[in-house]
Enzyme design. Sequence first.
Site, short mmCIF file in Angstrom:
data_model
loop_
_atom_site.label_atom_id
_atom_site.label_comp_id
_atom_site.label_asym_id
_atom_site.label_seq_id
_atom_site.Cartn_x
_atom_site.Cartn_y
_atom_site.Cartn_z
N ASP A 44 48.63 64.48 -9.28
CA ASP A 44 49.64 63.42 -9.26
C ASP A 44 49.61 62.76 -7.88
OD1 ASP A 44 50.86 65.16 -7.54
OD2 ASP A 44 52.84 64.97 -8.45
N LYS A 51 45.85 63.39 -17.17
CA LYS A 51 46.78 64.11 -16.30
C LYS A 51 47.80 64.92 -17.12
CE LYS A 51 50.50 63.53 -13.43
NZ LYS A 51 51.54 62.53 -13.40
#
Length: 225
Positions: free
Chosen positions: A160, A142
């Site tokens: 997210d 991420k």
Amino acid sequence: MEKKELEHLLKKENLNSKGNKLKLSEKISYIISKLDELYPKPEIPLNHENNFTFLVAVMLSAQSTDKKVNEITPKLFTKANNPDKMSKLGVNEIRELIREIGLAPTKAKNIKNMSKLLLNEYNGKVPDNFEDLEKLPGVGHKTSSVIMSQAFGKPAFPVDTHIHRLAYRWKLSNGRNVIQTEKDLKKKIKQKYWNKLHLQMIFYGREFCKARQKKCECEICKTIS
Ligand code: SF4
């Protein structure tokens, strides 16, 4: 019937201009146009001076808020705004500077080790590819995606918690996990939209579509559901 009234009715009935149910591509186009209206130029929410300080800020933002990160980084970056200076700080010193952030002990260690590795292996530069980014201590997929997208403008879709939730609520993914959500979004949405759209979805999630949303009657869901 007035054109506006007709458009409203079609949306209410979840129909396109030909009277058919909205196709996936039409739903996505609607979402993109609505988010473009709300957030025409979404700005990176984490304050930074360069790619290195941006990477540090993104690492700090895990399980914390951007607001909190922006509060503590000015002091940290005054002491160390490049890998050389950061690697010379002690772990305890870094931890003290970031102590108000969640997981400070682990993050302090990772930031120190990441800075050392950047110096030793990458001439002090943040790499611009997934493979090398993901080798850095404390940098997962991420974080790498955020750097690739926001620092280097390369196509990526960091997922997210907000994006994961919105993709599920907008029926763009089944909500099983963030890996699946990323795959689904990348498959369904054209690459040219990814970088801007991921920021717009985060902003929309924070403002209108919270995890525990009490009032739930947005135009987007009325139109696409
Ligand atoms: S109506 Fe609004 S708050 Fe509810 S799920 Fe849809 S976008 Fe989110």
